[in-house]
Design an enzyme around this catalytic site. Structure first.
Site, PDB file in Angstrom:
ATOM      1  N   LYS A 153      10.117  -4.597   4.588  1.00  0.00           N
ATOM      2  CA  LYS A 153       9.466  -5.647   3.791  1.00  0.00           C
ATOM      3  C   LYS A 153       9.135  -5.107   2.410  1.00  0.00           C
ATOM      4  O   LYS A 153       9.050  -3.891   2.220  1.00  0.00           O
ATOM      5  CB  LYS A 153       8.174  -6.088   4.501  1.00  0.00           C
ATOM      6  N   CYS A 163      -1.624  -3.683   4.616  1.00  0.00           N
ATOM      7  CA  CYS A 163      -0.516  -4.185   5.430  1.00  0.00           C
ATOM      8  C   CYS A 163      -0.919  -4.531   6.861  1.00  0.00           C
ATOM      9  O   CYS A 163      -0.386  -5.479   7.442  1.00  0.00           O
ATOM     10  CB  CYS A 163       0.644  -3.207   5.370  1.00  0.00           C
ATOM     11  N   ASP A 217       3.904   0.522   8.900  1.00  0.00           N
ATOM     12  CA  ASP A 217       4.053   1.429   7.750  1.00  0.00           C
ATOM     13  C   ASP A 217       3.574   2.870   7.963  1.00  0.00           C
ATOM     14  O   ASP A 217       2.917   3.444   7.079  1.00  0.00           O
ATOM     15  CB  ASP A 217       3.340   0.839   6.517  1.00  0.00           C
TER      16      ASP A 217
HETATM   17  C1  VGL Z   1       0.570  -0.785   1.658  1.00  0.00           C
HETATM   18  C2  VGL Z   1      -0.243  -0.723  -0.473  1.00  0.00           C
HETATM   19  C3  VGL Z   1       1.027  -0.899  -0.974  1.00  0.00           C
HETATM   20  C4  VGL Z   1       0.283  -0.710   3.116  1.00  0.00           C
HETATM   21  C5  VGL Z   1       1.833  -0.980   1.171  1.00  0.00           C
HETATM   22  O1  VGL Z   1       1.177  -0.336   3.892  1.00  0.00           O
HETATM   23  O2  VGL Z   1      -0.869  -1.017   3.500  1.00  0.00           O
HETATM   24  N1  VGL Z   1      -0.468  -0.680   0.826  1.00  0.00           N
HETATM   25  N2  VGL Z   1       2.058  -1.029  -0.136  1.00  0.00           N
END
Ligand code: VGL
Ligand code: ZN
Length: 235
Positions: A138, A183, A40
């Site tokens: 995802k 994540c 991410d």
């Molecule tokens: C994430 C919060 C919401 C992450 C993704 O990538 O850690 N955190 N969505």
């Protein structure tokens, strides 16, 4: 007998000569059976993004250089529908970082982020891993979040990543990116559950750290057998 005595003497002498000395650890050299999972590293999670992780941009150049050591790199993208269940804006009266109970468990509510096809969902513009083999998205189920790159937050719906890695003969994954306590942590723990060795590269990751989440995540990761390493541990 003589040989043992001699070795024992040399070890004792060595320890005395350099008090507190620890033997240099062998560095880890990634092989064809290893994969780097870059989690991410998207605009929303970096400077100016709607869910910017503190110091998140700092991981980009480090990840670029670490990735060169891996023949196998998988990149993940948080990829939500508009009005996703993880957004505070989808829950009247709630605000970001509130926690609600959903059918699959507790859910932290977030500012709107990483909406499919938007600028914010794009990978960080400075992320440079042209040899990455797979981009896995995802969190695209409108009603179920997915911090993990392996299994959605319902704990049972697979993304296909475990099958992909296994089919390619990969047994060990190195995880880095954003955010350490969400994540990255869930991905590393699910990697263990799926039977992989899992190591998190701490300095190539950054946490959100809401309500003690960073400490809690490390505790859980270590208990699950995830190893905590630094980028300098890689050969
Ligand atoms: C994430 C919060 C919401 C992450 C993704 O990538 O850690 N955190 N969505
Ligand atoms: Zn998300």
């Amino acid at each position: 007998m003589m040989a043992m005595d001699r070795r024992a003497f040399l070890m004792a002498a060595g320890a005395a000569a350099v008090p507190g000395m620890v033997r240099a650890q062998t560095k880890i050299a990634p092989t064809a059976k290893d994969a780097l999972i870059v989690v991410d590293v998207q605009r929303c999670f970096t400077k100016g993004g709607s869910l910017a992780v503190p110091d998140g941009d700092a991981v980009v150049p480090l990840i670029n250089s670490i990735a060169k050591k891996f023949a196998n790199v998988v990149v993940t993208q948080d990829w939500h529908t508009p009005g996703h269940i993880s957004f505070a804006s989808s829950h009247p009266g709630k605000k970001p970082f509130d926690v609600v109970d959903l059918p699959y468990g507790k859910q932290v509510l977030w500012p709107d982020h990483c909406v499919q096809g938007t600028e914010g969902a794009a990978l960080h513009p400075d992320l440079a891993i042209p040899h990455a083999q797979l981009v896995i998205r995802k969190g695209f189920n409108p009603k179920v979040d997915s911090y993990s790159a392996f299994v959605e937050a319902d704990g049972k719906t697979p993304t296909g990543l475990a099958g992909y890695l296994k089919a390619r003969g990969i047994g060990r994954v190195f995880v880095c990116g954003l955010a350490t306590d969400f994540c990255v942590a869930w991905t590393a723990q699910d990697a263990r559950k799926a039977g992989f060795e899992a190591l998190v590269i701490e300095d190539a990751s950054r946490g959100i750290d809401t309500q003690g989440s960073l400490m809690a995540a490390w505790k859980k990761m270590l208990a699950a057998g995830v190893k905590r390493i630094k980028s300098t541990d890689l050969a």
